[in-house]
Enzyme design. Sequence first.
Site, PDB file in Angstrom:
ATOM      1  N   ASN A 146      -3.833   6.494  -1.030  1.00  4.81           N
ATOM      2  CA  ASN A 146      -3.530   6.551   0.400  1.00  4.81           C
ATOM      3  C   ASN A 146      -2.812   7.843   0.772  1.00  4.81           C
ATOM      4  O   ASN A 146      -2.899   8.317   1.901  1.00  4.81           O
ATOM      5  CB  ASN A 146      -2.710   5.331   0.833  1.00  4.81           C
TER       6      ASN A 146
ATOM      7  N   HIS B 154      -1.801  -2.551  -6.777  1.00  6.22           N
ATOM      8  CA  HIS B 154      -2.374  -2.247  -5.467  1.00  6.22           C
ATOM      9  C   HIS B 154      -3.892  -2.381  -5.519  1.00  6.22           C
ATOM     10  O   HIS B 154      -4.581  -1.554  -6.118  1.00  6.22           O
ATOM     11  CB  HIS B 154      -1.953  -0.832  -5.035  1.00  6.22           C
TER      12      HIS B 154
ATOM     13  N   SER C 272       0.821  -1.214   0.000  1.00 10.58           N
ATOM     14  CA  SER C 272       0.000   0.000   0.000  1.00 10.58           C
ATOM     15  C   SER C 272       0.849   1.256   0.000  1.00 10.58           C
ATOM     16  O   SER C 272       0.349   2.329  -0.321  1.00 10.58           O
ATOM     17  CB  SER C 272      -0.879   0.059   1.243  1.00 10.58           C
TER      18      SER C 272
ATOM     19  N   GLU D 206      -4.586   0.253  -8.465  1.00  8.72           N
ATOM     20  CA  GLU D 206      -3.501   1.173  -8.811  1.00  8.72           C
ATOM     21  C   GLU D 206      -2.356   0.342  -9.391  1.00  8.72           C
ATOM     22  O   GLU D 206      -1.846  -0.553  -8.708  1.00  8.72           O
ATOM     23  CB  GLU D 206      -3.015   1.933  -7.568  1.00  8.72           C
TER      24      GLU D 206
END
Length: 654
Positions: free
Chosen positions: A476, A426, A405, A438
């Site tokens: 994130n 991801h 992540s 991602e």
Amino acid sequence: MYVKTELDGNCLVIYITNPPVNALSQAVRQAVVDVFKTVETNLDIEAVILTGQGRFFSAGADIKEFGKGDLLPSLPDVLDYIERCRLPVIAALPGTALGGGLEVALSCRYRLSVAAAKVGLPEVNLGLIPGAGGTQRLPRLIGMKKGAEFVTSGKPVGAKEALKLGIIDEIVETDLLEAAKAFARSLIGTTARSPISKMGPPEDWDKAAFDALMAKTKAKARGQVSPIAALEAVEAACTLSFEDGLKAEREIFKTCLENPQRAGLIHAFFAQRQAKKIPFLEAAVPQDVKSIGILGAGTMGSGIAIACASAGYDVLLFDAHTDALDKGITRIHAAFDHNIKTGRMSQPAAHSAKACVTPISDMQDLADVDLVIEAIVEKMDVKRAVFEQLDSICKSDAILASNTSYLNINEIAAATRRPDRVLGMHFFSPANIMKLLEVVRTEKASAQSLATAFAVGAKLGKIAVLSGVCDGFIGNRILKTYRAEAEFLLEDGALPQDIDRVMREFGFAMGPFQVSDLAGLDIAWHNRRKEDSTRDPNARYVDIADKLYDLGRFGQKTQAGWYDYKTGDRTAYPSPLVDDLVIAASQAKNITRRDISDTEILNRIMEAMLSEGRAILDEGIALKASDIDLVMIHGYGFPKYRGGLMFYGGITDK
Ligand code: 3HC
């Protein structure tokens, strides 16, 4: 050429010809009208078939034309010509008919289709309602309840279901056009059935049932106006004459057209298509991927395995711990069983997907896989060691992907002798449900490796977005600023329930503190501890979450976190204890608490996220603003009808 005609004896076949999806642009509409005018005067024509060139009947109105004013003839004008034609028009569906496409078909007297055809009214997904009689004709044909389902869900149905409902009259297993011609000729000299517009209102109209449906639709819409508007139009179909219903539909359609939600949703539609268009990948040919090795049978690894197996990949699921592997397989089987129960998957499809997953406890078994997706513990040294091992086990052209992540995948890639074949994939939890992927571009990743990750993503049904390497990648990284600003607001005077409410009212399913309670405050605490050594000592740090952790308030799992919970009840109850902690935190920093308006809460959170979004663009981490929009919509619950973070902030692709 937007319409092609073929005269076969006395039968005229009209093809809508506007690749790739036969959208009903102004030019197409004009061309259709012109052809129908000739039908009126050419008395040698005794039968008319309307079809589409290629695999679409029509995907509906040309979405690019919305917001450009009235471009005549309008779609309702076209439908008028078809319906009033001196000959009964037969629609022959060679494939999908959506939105205005289905509305055109509904203005025809009969509808034949191939077995692979799909029909639907997806306008709601674009912030619209069907604007050419769809909300008036379909309920007349299939009833209020079913009609309402079509327009509020926007989900298409297959030909078999459409036949059962009476939307199409026949599924043709042989040559569609030949069958349509024979059918059209069989009508010559007979009285064709009346158009749908002459049918009475839906027989299943029931005000109480409608009101219940409206209440359910409102609750589900979470601020989106089009599903409610679509249902209002259905009510008009049930309670007004066809002509008045049509007028009501037009008015509602226009209101939706003017609503900014329409612009937001159409932006999201095109963003999704643009995300695939990456200049430096255009020439790259993806590698063939048949088998995928997944490392780690935890929640993430199992979710990825379910997604891959559902898409038909052979999956080898590895975990070093037998217990974890067993649990992973049990979780995967339970998910497929659940899919059968909920009708999401047929029994044979679920069983064959289950059979695609093979548990392995020896990494050497990954020697022949085409792609490995690693989903193990988030520790750089562990990941580097595993990638080094994979590099020596896997065939030389296998691609090695990490689901990390936030770790630097360049460092992971450097542990192998194939950095050009190492990248990030991801996924978002639950990986078998969440649409976002991602694809993280490492410094040395080859175009072919990246194109392969995109191709796999597409096969998994994911919305894949390219991200550069940075802490947290696109999503994130922005989430971090969201959470931080929410916590600053706490110290400045707001309470968790205020902030959560504002964000829910904005359109998120949950506010940040509710999400935190769901995810677990213990997990976030451990992540913060990992960052302690690198955090800027001068940066503003809010320690309320740490205090909650110290009190054992880990969120829903301990029935206490930012909120209080009761046994068997997921409702978040504001906690007086947390309020006291928040107030004490402000005092400890000598911050005078003040009333913070809802507008300030929203603006500060949005500005914090936007500023990070701008930095992500400036640094080239995201290629375009619309990619960031997709990430926020599909990975973080940003309301789609607002078009995504950057669109909301007025930043669009150049
Ligand atoms: N208008 C204009 N362009 C359209 C379009 C439409 N209705 N539908 C698709 N396109 C374009 C896409 O933007 C894409 O363009 P690009 O190649 O330049 O990127 C191209 O057609 C192919 O589309 P997809 O990549 O999405 O192809 P798929 O095969 O994956 O999907 C589809 C095809 C299922 C038709 C999907 O494109 C889709 O869902 N389209 C939207 C359908 C829709 O919402 N119709 C209702 C329109 S509103 C309406 O009809 C109002 C009326 O009631 C008055």
